[in-house]
Design an enzyme around this catalytic site. Structure first.
Site, mmCIF file in Angstrom:
data_model
loop_
_atom_site.group_PDB
_atom_site.id
_atom_site.type_symbol
_atom_site.label_atom_id
_atom_site.label_comp_id
_atom_site.label_asym_id
_atom_site.label_seq_id
_atom_site.Cartn_x
_atom_site.Cartn_y
_atom_site.Cartn_z
ATOM 1 N N GLU A 111 0.833 -1.216 0.000
ATOM 2 C CA GLU A 111 0.000 0.000 0.000
ATOM 3 C C GLU A 111 0.864 1.261 0.000
ATOM 4 O O GLU A 111 0.407 2.342 0.395
ATOM 5 C CB GLU A 111 -0.940 0.025 1.232
ATOM 6 C CG GLU A 111 -1.854 -1.171 1.384
ATOM 7 C CD GLU A 111 -3.001 -1.223 0.360
ATOM 8 O OE1 GLU A 111 -3.063 -0.348 -0.522
ATOM 9 O OE2 GLU A 111 -3.800 -2.179 0.456
ATOM 10 N N HIS A 134 -2.761 1.912 8.336
ATOM 11 C CA HIS A 134 -3.867 1.161 7.716
ATOM 12 C C HIS A 134 -4.045 -0.141 8.483
ATOM 13 O O HIS A 134 -3.064 -0.840 8.772
ATOM 14 C CB HIS A 134 -3.534 0.866 6.242
ATOM 15 C CG HIS A 134 -4.352 -0.249 5.668
ATOM 16 N ND1 HIS A 134 -5.735 -0.219 5.636
ATOM 17 C CD2 HIS A 134 -4.004 -1.445 5.120
ATOM 18 C CE1 HIS A 134 -6.176 -1.336 5.091
ATOM 19 N NE2 HIS A 134 -5.149 -2.105 4.777
ATOM 20 N N HIS A 136 -7.345 -3.391 9.728
ATOM 21 C CA HIS A 136 -8.573 -4.084 9.323
ATOM 22 C C HIS A 136 -9.511 -4.264 10.538
ATOM 23 O O HIS A 136 -9.634 -5.381 11.052
ATOM 24 C CB HIS A 136 -8.221 -5.463 8.748
ATOM 25 C CG HIS A 136 -7.346 -5.449 7.525
ATOM 26 N ND1 HIS A 136 -6.694 -6.571 7.036
ATOM 27 C CD2 HIS A 136 -7.024 -4.444 6.674
ATOM 28 C CE1 HIS A 136 -6.020 -6.263 5.944
ATOM 29 N NE2 HIS A 136 -6.183 -4.978 5.709
ATOM 30 N N HIS A 204 -12.704 -3.596 3.157
ATOM 31 C CA HIS A 204 -11.266 -3.855 3.308
ATOM 32 C C HIS A 204 -10.728 -3.395 4.668
ATOM 33 O O HIS A 204 -10.211 -4.203 5.434
ATOM 34 C CB HIS A 204 -10.506 -3.162 2.157
ATOM 35 C CG HIS A 204 -9.020 -3.318 2.222
ATOM 36 N ND1 HIS A 204 -8.183 -2.956 1.210
ATOM 37 C CD2 HIS A 204 -8.194 -3.773 3.201
ATOM 38 C CE1 HIS A 204 -6.923 -3.212 1.531
ATOM 39 N NE2 HIS A 204 -6.920 -3.699 2.749
HETATM 40 P P1 13P Z 1 1.239 -5.567 3.103
HETATM 41 O O1 13P Z 1 1.646 -6.822 3.824
HETATM 42 O O2 13P Z 1 1.832 -5.482 1.710
HETATM 43 O O3 13P Z 1 1.518 -4.337 3.930
HETATM 44 O O4 13P Z 1 -0.341 -5.644 2.844
HETATM 45 C C1 13P Z 1 -1.236 -5.761 3.915
HETATM 46 C C2 13P Z 1 -2.545 -5.125 3.627
HETATM 47 O O5 13P Z 1 -3.314 -4.923 4.546
HETATM 48 C C3 13P Z 1 -2.885 -4.725 2.237
HETATM 49 O O6 13P Z 1 -4.006 -3.903 2.219
HETATM 50 ZN ZN ZN Z 2 -5.284 -4.038 4.013
#
Ligand code: 13P
Ligand code: ZN
Length: 236
Positions: A111, A134, A136, A204
């Site tokens: 990202e 970022h 989840h 996401h």
């Molecule tokens: P990375 O392991 O490349 O950081 O990806 C994790 C992710 O949450 C992608 O949206």
């Molecule tokens: Zn992600």
């Protein structure tokens, strides 16, 4: 904060993400802009990679160094050893490529385009924010599956408890589902961050900015609690 303080903070925020269960496998990523004195220190370091295209132009980051979680790396591992599961990159003079300079050639997060587009905007606008995160979180992702009510989602979340309006007054921006790691996702996220400090990536996760990684975490934590209360209040 020194670079060491920033890395230590990234490590303990990574641990919190894992404990919250927001970071399954390699889920989530973080990028921290390092201070200008680190640029002087790291300028001496030889490249550990060939120049790699970012996918977009970040002219305000030229010559700057940023700590990035490694692509495919787990937050729970980064929590114990941030330099084994992340790396420091330098933005090259064309503003369109980066090289890895420390401490091992660990490829930065997939990202990266989103994180760097945002850091570029933050520097250009003299923002105090130097961290992008970022992750989840369950309840915010669950709400993003309820497409018809997304328009009013930010207002609903702000009204769930007083802290949300107090600490995240600009509410949450929303982008539709877009391919993870894409330039389109970076561009739409950036557009939302002109008006918000946190953006929901539908189906996401979320991305938040803050003066440091802890404050970016706090913003997500507050919004996620509001999302949980909203879902609880609607359940029968
Ligand atoms: P990375 O392991 O490349 O950081 O990806 C994790 C992710 O949450 C992608 O949206
Ligand atoms: Zn992600």
């Amino acid at each position: 904060m020194t670079s060491t303080d920033i890395l230590n903070q990234c490590a303990h925020v990574a641990q919190w993400l894992w404990q919250r269960q927001w970071a399954e496998r390699n889920g989530g990523n973080m990028v921290a802009l390092l201070p200008a004195d680190a640029d002087t220190e790291y300028r001496q370091l030889p490249p550990l990679s060939s120049p790699t295209p970012i996918g977009l132009s970040v002219p305000h980051l030229i010559g700057r160094h940023l700590y990035c979680k490694g692509s495919g790396c787990r937050m729970r591992d980064l929590a114990r050893a941030p330099m084994d599961y992340g790396s420091i990159i330098r933005i090259l003079p064309d503003g369109e490529h980066y090289i890895i300079v420390a401490s091992r050639p660990i490829l930065p997060t997939s990202e990266l385009a989103s994180h760097l587009a945002i850091h570029n905007y933050l520097v250009a606008s003299h923002s105090p924010h130097q961290a992008t995160l970022h992750t989840h979180p369950h309840h915010l992702i669950a709400l993003s599956h309820r497409l018809p009510s997304l328009d009013s989602l930010s207002d609903q979340l702000l009204s769930m408890m007083p802290e949300t309006r107090l600490f995240v007054p600009r509410g949450i921006g929303i982008v539709p589902y877009l391919e993870p790691g894409s330039v389109a996702l970076a561009q739409q996220t950036l557009a939302q961050l002109h008006h918000h400090d946190i953006v929901l990536w539908s189906q996401h996760g979320v991305l938040a900015v803050g003066p440091d990684m802890e404050e970016a975490f706090d913003t997500i934590d507050i919004m996620e609690k509001s999302a949980r209360i909203l879902l609880l209040s609607q359940s029968r």
